[in-house]
Write a protein that holds these residues in place. Structure first.
Motif, PDB file in Angstrom:
ATOM      1  N   TYR A 189      -2.467   5.531 -16.820  1.00  0.00           N
ATOM      2  CA  TYR A 189      -2.127   6.609 -15.882  1.00  0.00           C
ATOM      3  C   TYR A 189      -3.332   6.957 -15.013  1.00  0.00           C
ATOM      4  N   ARG A 190      -4.491   7.080 -15.629  1.00  0.00           N
ATOM      5  CA  ARG A 190      -5.695   7.393 -14.851  1.00  0.00           C
ATOM      6  C   ARG A 190      -6.015   6.255 -13.875  1.00  0.00           C
ATOM      7  N   ASN A 191      -5.825   5.020 -14.335  1.00  0.00           N
ATOM      8  CA  ASN A 191      -6.030   3.886 -13.426  1.00  0.00           C
ATOM      9  C   ASN A 191      -5.043   3.938 -12.258  1.00  0.00           C
ATOM     10  N   TRP A 192      -3.807   4.299 -12.583  1.00  0.00           N
ATOM     11  CA  TRP A 192      -2.774   4.389 -11.539  1.00  0.00           C
ATOM     12  C   TRP A 192      -3.121   5.490 -10.537  1.00  0.00           C
ATOM     13  N   GLN A 193      -3.629   6.601 -11.036  1.00  0.00           N
ATOM     14  CA  GLN A 193      -4.029   7.676 -10.135  1.00  0.00           C
ATOM     15  C   GLN A 193      -5.133   7.207  -9.180  1.00  0.00           C
ATOM     16  N   GLY A 194      -6.080   6.463  -9.731  1.00  0.00           N
ATOM     17  CA  GLY A 194      -7.148   5.928  -8.890  1.00  0.00           C
ATOM     18  C   GLY A 194      -6.612   4.972  -7.841  1.00  0.00           C
ATOM     19  N   ARG A 195      -5.683   4.115  -8.271  1.00  0.00           N
ATOM     20  CA  ARG A 195      -5.085   3.177  -7.318  1.00  0.00           C
ATOM     21  C   ARG A 195      -4.266   3.927  -6.268  1.00  0.00           C
ATOM     22  N   GLN A 196      -3.568   4.960  -6.673  1.00  0.00           N
ATOM     23  CA  GLN A 196      -2.751   5.719  -5.721  1.00  0.00           C
ATOM     24  C   GLN A 196      -3.633   6.452  -4.708  1.00  0.00           C
ATOM     25  N   ASP A 197      -4.712   7.070  -5.209  1.00  0.00           N
ATOM     26  CA  ASP A 197      -5.630   7.749  -4.291  1.00  0.00           C
ATOM     27  C   ASP A 197      -6.203   6.769  -3.268  1.00  0.00           C
ATOM     28  N   GLN A 198      -6.591   5.622  -3.755  1.00  0.00           N
ATOM     29  CA  GLN A 198      -7.140   4.605  -2.852  1.00  0.00           C
ATOM     30  C   GLN A 198      -6.079   4.118  -1.876  1.00  0.00           C
ATOM     31  N   ILE A 224       0.840  -1.201   0.000  1.00  0.00           N
ATOM     32  CA  ILE A 224       0.000   0.000   0.000  1.00  0.00           C
ATOM     33  C   ILE A 224       0.875   1.251   0.000  1.00  0.00           C
ATOM     34  N   ARG A 225       1.914   1.244   0.830  1.00  0.00           N
ATOM     35  CA  ARG A 225       2.794   2.417   0.910  1.00  0.00           C
ATOM     36  C   ARG A 225       3.524   2.652  -0.411  1.00  0.00           C
ATOM     37  N   SER A 226       3.938   1.568  -1.062  1.00  0.00           N
ATOM     38  CA  SER A 226       4.643   1.706  -2.344  1.00  0.00           C
ATOM     39  C   SER A 226       3.739   2.342  -3.394  1.00  0.00           C
ATOM     40  N   THR A 227       2.473   1.905  -3.419  1.00  0.00           N
ATOM     41  CA  THR A 227       1.532   2.470  -4.396  1.00  0.00           C
ATOM     42  C   THR A 227       1.180   3.915  -4.039  1.00  0.00           C
ATOM     43  N   ALA A 228       1.027   4.175  -2.763  1.00  0.00           N
ATOM     44  CA  ALA A 228       0.597   5.501  -2.325  1.00  0.00           C
ATOM     45  C   ALA A 228       1.685   6.554  -2.534  1.00  0.00           C
ATOM     46  N   THR A 229       2.940   6.166  -2.456  1.00  0.00           N
ATOM     47  CA  THR A 229       4.034   7.143  -2.520  1.00  0.00           C
ATOM     48  C   THR A 229       4.876   7.022  -3.784  1.00  0.00           C
TER      49      THR A 229
END
Length: 285
Positions: free
Chosen positions: A165-174, A99-104
């Motif tokens: 990229y948009r999918n990644w942004q959604g995953r990062q926000d989550q 989670i931290r890797s995706t978030a940051t």
């Protein structure tokens, strides 16, 4: 000329004649017991109820349970590990790391092997389609063909990378929200783990309280025996007095009634008496 009209009344209460020997014997026996300190005897027998075998067995089990899960052993060791790790066990730490890797992390279209595989397949399909179209039009290998193919592949790549990229942004926000929630949960977990470490001592506290209760009951019993022994002389005296008071209504008692003692009162009394007699005699004449 003074005088006195005191009157004395003596009353004698005698017990039933057959009871006199019994009273004398009873008083003598009581006095002998008193002199020998045997009239009242303290109860020095323990009145404390000991633990049953089942109770001591349960206490032993509780103590073993407490010792096996305190001081860094067993459950307390696991709780301490959770506290030292910010409130997470190993499995939770592994999930939190992702989670931290995706978030940051930063967006990298080449960092997702699955996406790269899908993109390559789409690019190959678009390239093959362009070749087939050019071949059918008799322009295969021409500059037109190369331009059309490059544009189709480029447009496809741009769309897919944009979607990724948009999918990644959604995953990062989550993931960022999950990371925030995980921080909150970690604090709660540490509090629960700390309480759990304290609860691990409850079996030992139970055993200790039971032993303290038994010690207290023994101490109170010893105090009771000591007080009975200290109060023994007074208790003997009180017991003897109580027995002796049973004969209090027997024997001889004297009571005295005293009237007026001055001369004037006596004369006045005599005069009143004479007048009464004369009055009574005159009635008969």
């Amino acid at each position: 000329m003074g005088g006195s009209n005191k009157s004395t009344q003596t009353t004698s209460n005698e017990p039933y004649s057959a009871a006199k020997p019994l009273l004398n014997q009873t008083m003598g026996d009581a006095h002998n017991l008193y002199k020998n300190g045997g009239l009242v005897k303290p109860n020095t027998q323990s009145t404390v109820v000991p633990y049953a075998q089942q109770t001591t067995q349960a206490m032993g089990g509780l103590q073993s349970l407490g010792q096996a899960n305190t001081g860094g052993q067993g459950l307390s060791g696991q709780y301490q590990g959770i506290i030292d790790s910010g409130g997470y066990n190993q499995e939770q730490q592994d999930a939190l790391s992702g989670i931290r890797s995706t978030a940051t992390g930063q967006f990298d279209p080449n960092g997702n092997p699955a996406f790269q595989q899908v993109l390559q397949q789409a690019q190959d399909a678009a390239s093959n389609a362009a070749k087939l179209n050019a071949s059918g039009a008799g322009r295969y290998g021409s500059g037109t063909h190369e331009g059309v193919m490059a544009k189709q592949v480029g447009d496809l790549t741009s769309r897919m990378v944009g979607d990724e990229y948009r999918n990644w942004q959604g995953r990062q926000d989550q993931a960022q929200q999950q990371l925030f929630n995980a921080g909150q949960q970690g604090q709660s977990n540490m509090g629960n783990a700390y309480k759990g470490m304290q609860d691990a001592y409850n079996p030992l506290l139970q055993v200790g309280a039971m032993n303290e209760d038994l010690y207290g009951r023994n101490l109170n019993d010893q105090l009771r025996i000591t007080q009975e022994q200290q109060n023994l002389p007074l208790a003997n005296i009180q017991a003897l007095q109580g027995i002796a008071s049973g004969a209090g209504n027997l024997g001889t008692s004297t009571s005295t009634a005293q009237g007026p003692s001055n001369t004037f009162s006596n004369i006045a009394g005599a005069g009143l008496g004479g007048a009464s007699l004369l009055s009574g005699g005159g009635g008969k004449l």
